[in-house]
Design a protein around this motif. Structure first.
Motif, short mmCIF file in Angstrom:
data_model
loop_
_atom_site.label_atom_id
_atom_site.label_comp_id
_atom_site.label_asym_id
_atom_site.label_seq_id
_atom_site.Cartn_x
_atom_site.Cartn_y
_atom_site.Cartn_z
N TYR A 1 26.38 12.40 8.22
CA TYR A 1 26.76 11.86 9.52
C TYR A 1 26.00 10.57 9.78
O TYR A 1 26.57 9.55 10.20
N THR B 1 38.64 12.55 24.52
CA THR B 1 38.33 13.94 24.92
C THR B 1 36.83 14.21 24.93
O THR B 1 36.39 15.24 25.44
N SER B 2 36.04 13.30 24.37
CA SER B 2 34.58 13.48 24.42
C SER B 2 34.12 13.39 25.87
O SER B 2 34.64 12.59 26.65
N THR C 1 26.62 17.27 25.24
CA THR C 1 28.07 17.33 25.08
C THR C 1 28.46 18.54 24.23
O THR C 1 27.59 19.29 23.79
N ARG D 1 37.64 22.06 27.52
CA ARG D 1 39.08 21.95 27.68
C ARG D 1 39.67 23.35 27.75
O ARG D 1 39.06 24.31 27.26
N1 LIG Z 1 26.18 14.32 21.49
C1 LIG Z 1 25.22 13.63 20.90
O1 LIG Z 1 24.06 14.03 20.95
C2 LIG Z 1 25.51 12.32 20.23
C3 LIG Z 1 24.42 11.53 19.84
C4 LIG Z 1 24.67 10.31 19.25
C5 LIG Z 1 25.96 9.90 19.06
N2 LIG Z 1 27.01 10.69 19.44
C6 LIG Z 1 28.37 10.18 19.21
O2 LIG Z 1 29.03 10.10 20.46
C7 LIG Z 1 30.44 10.19 20.26
C8 LIG Z 1 31.02 11.22 21.22
O3 LIG Z 1 30.58 12.49 20.81
P1 LIG Z 1 30.35 13.76 21.77
O4 LIG Z 1 28.92 14.06 21.73
O5 LIG Z 1 30.99 13.54 23.05
O6 LIG Z 1 31.05 14.92 20.94
P2 LIG Z 1 32.59 15.38 20.86
O7 LIG Z 1 32.99 15.98 22.13
O8 LIG Z 1 32.68 16.19 19.63
O9 LIG Z 1 33.37 14.01 20.69
C9 LIG Z 1 33.82 13.55 19.48
C10 LIG Z 1 35.13 12.84 19.72
O10 LIG Z 1 35.63 12.35 18.48
C11 LIG Z 1 36.97 12.77 18.37
N3 LIG Z 1 37.40 12.86 16.99
C12 LIG Z 1 36.79 13.50 15.96
N4 LIG Z 1 37.52 13.36 14.85
C13 LIG Z 1 38.61 12.63 15.18
C14 LIG Z 1 39.73 12.15 14.49
N5 LIG Z 1 39.91 12.39 13.18
N6 LIG Z 1 40.65 11.42 15.14
C15 LIG Z 1 40.52 11.17 16.45
N7 LIG Z 1 39.48 11.60 17.18
C16 LIG Z 1 38.54 12.32 16.54
C17 LIG Z 1 37.04 14.08 19.08
O11 LIG Z 1 38.38 14.37 19.39
P3 LIG Z 1 38.97 15.88 19.43
O12 LIG Z 1 38.78 16.30 20.84
O13 LIG Z 1 40.40 15.72 19.08
O14 LIG Z 1 38.20 16.70 18.46
C18 LIG Z 1 36.19 13.75 20.29
O15 LIG Z 1 36.91 13.04 21.25
C19 LIG Z 1 30.62 10.56 18.80
O16 LIG Z 1 30.90 9.39 18.07
C20 LIG Z 1 29.26 11.07 18.39
O17 LIG Z 1 29.04 10.92 17.03
C21 LIG Z 1 26.80 11.90 20.02
#
Ligand SMILES: NC(=O)c1ccc[n+]([C@@H]2O[C@H](COP(=O)([O-])OP(=O)(O)OC[C@H]3O[C@@H](n4cnc5c(N)ncnc54)[C@H](OP(=O)(O)O)[C@@H]3O)[C@@H](O)[C@H]2O)c1
Ligand SMILES: Cc1cc2nc3c(=O)[nH]c(=O)nc-3n(C[C@H](O)[C@H](O)[C@H](O)COP(=O)(O)OP(=O)(O)OC[C@H]3O[C@@H](n4cnc5c(N)ncnc54)[C@H](O)[C@@H]3O)c2cc1C
Lengths: 245, 434
Positions: free
Chosen positions: A151, A11-12, A186, B26
């Motif tokens: 984190y 879903t990310s 995001t 969503r």
């Molecule tokens: N955005 C940034 O600036 C950034 C920078 C560096 C790294 N990241 C990493 O990139 C990845 C994607 O993040 P994003 O930025 O796209 O944010 P996001 O939309 O919050 O994505 C996080 C994802 O993790 C899932 N998740 C969280 N807890 C979970 C659980 N207990 N079981 C299953 N799924 C779980 C969420 O699912 P649900 O939809 O069910 O909540 C979502 O799909 C993450 O690992 C984040 O740490 C992000």
């Protein structure tokens, strides 16, 4: 040989961008996560864009007792199996300060849950003797900072785990890519105070695909973050502990 | 949902807004935030003026609700989330032998934005407006999501309704058949205004669009190039990746002399006897999308677009407008003349059978006065100003141009009694009152 990808945390919006790029080239997709309604919409989108198949599957990093079913599902398909982990959660550091119990969830979501799943998947991948595992870490894992060190610690753990997994799986023809994004536009960063060198989910997906193709081990996205983090890591601890960056 | 404090503009960049923005990824996030505190939806902000601004208030950015949900290859019915850009939908569909029935001149416009302005395309004379091909839509208000069927009063208030009835989350579209993803385009010179109108009136093509040299005067007044096109199958080289305008251009970039020179060269590009060329669909439908952020060419002050439609019998009004525009020396190269059919789907839909003229003007001294003169001519001719482009008109005048305005006000009052969905344009023109 046809390819199948399981995307954890599909879903990310980063995962969405990768799923679409993979769908465009006709790969099969298992879209894993908690929000089944949303995953089904994404599965339809990917199917219409050309995925060989796209299916929503349940995955909750905090419910390891259900991992076995999902592992079995990955074996039901005869394409080359690949996995990409986008799962992670980043509560406000202030909320964690107020309720230290939040640490457990953060570490489970960003590190131990996905690691446990990959650990169960490893023998399957070794059996195939091919494919790639992509693990999304973070620049936050490169050094503990006042703003989000829990984190960051979880991501650091995940980086180290991926490095070991690479060491293991590499011997059997399976490649592991560690992706360390800087800020990405995001849901996670929406509305946070403005962040430098922000990139898009599509650019991260593009960097991931290139890293997979060229079998890179550790990539930063955007690229500039390799340099920035090199400098940040070089700052001596006595100085660093006084900074709030 | 986290809200982001941000400053933003419409495509013309002449008007600005500051406010809190949400960006749900969503459906459940959208319904939750609407239940908490409803706010108007924004698409890709390809409206020129203030239709997509809510200064000092909240707004919902819909661009991440952009999935293709369903498609029946037998009937050509497609279901998409409202944030899907029309051009992306066309890119996916064309190889399957289908296209959105109506596409505006930019592929970045979202399906939600296309419904909320009931947009027209290069095939309006034969195919009608965008929302005429919408079977039903999912509308989210504080009460939650509901399905709105085509033809109902709520549908007519939503199509062309500028987001005032609620947030469109998804829609079911009736697509049209396309043989493939290329178009065969015949380009012909029109030597003057009468010539141009004659070519438009005689054209039997599915898609037509006229580029008009808005700087031409005297014998050349109203000269331009008519493009007539049909979709087809074949192989043409893939388009080059889009280029971007990296910074705001200095003010002389579109000075009168530059524009005149450019327009003459652009006119002569097509040989006197005309020619037929083959292009990928997006190059024909969305020619300007190949240069990302081209609105920055107008510099920091931004620009305005004037677009009107006048009844067929009132073509002289257009000639009059062209005279004034050329005399003002404010015209830019972007000017379009087209013949419209009667097709419209909503109470506030722009189209009427007649000729439509659209011209861009840099935001320089004198523009307001010129645009007000053009509005006067439009009103005298019994025509209409297009709200998707407008930033300068006055309320009483606009309301008089839209005969079903009262019906719209009543339906909107029912759907959004608190006025929570009001935008800058709606407030400026007093559209929600009678
Ligand atoms: N955005 C940034 O600036 C950034 C920078 C560096 C790294 N990241 C990493 O990139 C990845 C994607 O993040 P994003 O930025 O796209 O944010 P996001 O939309 O919050 O994505 C996080 C994802 O993790 C899932 N998740 C969280 N807890 C979970 C659980 N207990 N079981 C299953 N799924 C779980 C969420 O699912 P649900 O939809 O069910 O909540 C979502 O799909 C993450 O690992 C984040 O740490 C992000
Ligand atoms: C280069 C260019 C060429 C163009 N050519 C044409 C053309 O040929 N024909 C034509 O008709 N128009 C044309 N336009 C105008 C454009 O198609 C419309 O302004 C369209 O509405 C833009 O869509 P958007 O998604 O950017 O919406 P925005 O501009 O962001 O919003 C427009 C309106 O729609 C509402 N809205 C947006 N999304 C939703 C939603 N999900 N639910 C409810 N309300 C919503 C907003 O509140 C606002 O009132 C052109 C614009 C450009 C920049």
């Amino acid at each position: 040989m046809s390819e199948t990808w399981i995307l954890l945390g599909a879903t990310s919006s980063m995962a969405r961008a990768l799923a679409r790029a993979l769908a465009d080239r006709g790969d099969g997709l298992l879209l894993a996560g908690r929000d089944m309604d949303d995953l089904r919409v994404l599965a339809a989108d990917c199917t219409l864009r050309g995925a060989r198949f796209a299916e929503a599957v349940a995955f909750d990093a905090r419910k390891p007792e259900r991992f076995a079913d999902l592992i079995a599902r990955t074996q039901a398909d005869d394409g080359v199996l690949n996995a990409a982990v986008f799962v992670g959660s980043m509560p406000d550091q202030a909320d964690i300060d107020a309720d230290p119990a939040l640490i457990d969830g953060t570490v489970t979501d960003s590190f131990t849950g996905p690691a446990r799943f990959l650990q169960m998947l490893a023998p399957v991948l070794e059996e195939h003797g091919a494919g790639t595992v992509v693990g999304v870490g973070s620049v936050a894992g490169d050094r503990g900072r006042i703003g989000n060190y829990v984190y960051g610690a979880a991501k650091a753990g995940f980086h180290t785990y991926l490095s070991g997994l690479r060491n293991r799986l590499g011997r059997r023809g399976v490649h592991v890519v560690t992706v360390k994004p800087g800020p990405v536009d995001t849901a996670m960063t929406w509305g946070l105070p403005s962040l430098p060198f922000m990139t898009t989910p599509e650019a991260v997906a593009h960097d991931i695909l290139r890293a997979v193709k060229t079998r890179r081990n550790v990539v930063y996205s955007a690229k500039i973050w390799r340099l920035i983090m090199l400098v940040i890591r070089l700052i001596p601890e006595p100085v660093f502990k006084k900074l709030s960056i | 949902m986290r809200w982001k404090n941000t400053e933003y503009t419409g495509w013309g960049r002449a008007l600005r807004a500051t406010g809190e923005m949400a960006r749900p990824e969503r459906l459940s996030a959208l319904t939750a935030l609407m239940a908490e505190e409803p706010a108007p939806a924004l698409g890709n902000r390809r409206s020129y003026g203030d239709a997509c601004l809510n200064d000092g208030g909240r707004a919902v950015d819909m661009t991440r609700l952009d999935r293709f949900i369903g498609f029946d290859p037998e009937t050509g019915l497609a279901r998409v989330e409202a944030g899907m850009p029309v051009g992306e939908l066309a890119r996916i569909l064309a190889p399957k032998g289908w296209l959105p029935a109506v596409m505006p001149g930019t592929g970045f416009a979202t399906v939600g934005g296309c419904i909320a302005n009931d947009v027209h395309g290069k095939n309006h004379h034969g195919t009608g407006s965008f929302a005429q091909h919408v079977k039903n839509l999912t509308l989210v208000t504080a009460e939650g999501p509901q399905t709105v069927k085509g033809g109902t009063a709520l549908f007519k208030a939503t199509a062309s309704g500028l987001g005032q009835t609620g947030v469109i989350a998804a829609a079911e579209l009736q697509l049209i058949r396309a043989k493939g993803d290329i178009v065969t385009v015949t380009e012909r010179r029109a030597g003057d205004f009468d010539d141009f109108i004659g070519l438009l009136d005689r054209s039997g093509a599915t898609y037509t669009v006229g580029w008009i040299d808005a700087t031409a005067t005297g014998r050349d007044l109203g000269r331009g190039i008519l493009e007539e096109a049909e979709t087809g199958a074949g192989l043409v080289p893939a388009p080059k990746p889009a280029k971007a305008v990296p910074f705001d251009a200095p003010s002389f970039a579109l000075s009168p002399a530059v524009v005149r020179t450019f327009n003459t060269a652009y006119f002569r590009r097509v040989p006197g006897r005309g020619r037929t060329v083959v292009k990928p669909i997006n190059e024909f439908f969305f020619p300007l999308d190949r240069i990302r952020d081209w609105n920055r060419l107008y510099g920091k002050a931004g620009f305005h677009q004037f677009q009107c439609v006048v009844p067929l019998a009132e073509r002289e009004a257009i000639r009059d407008m062209l005279r004034r525009i050329a005399a003002s020396r404010l015209a830019s190269p972007l000017a379009v003349l087209k013949r419209m059919g009667p097709g419209r789907a909503g109470y506030l839909s722009f189209p009427m059978e007649g000729y439509t003229l659209a011209v861009d003007f840099p935001n320089r001294p004198g523009v307001e006065k010129l645009v007000h003169q053009l509005e006067d001519l439009t009103a005298e001719a019994g025509g209409r100003i297009y709200l998707a482009k407008d930033a300068l008109a006055s309320g009483a005048r606009i309301r008089a141009m839209y005969p079903e305005h009262e019906k719209w006000v009543r339906a909107v009052a029912k759907a959004d009694p608190q006025g929570a969905m009001a935008t800058d344009l709606v407030r400026r023109l007093g559209l929600r009152g009678t």
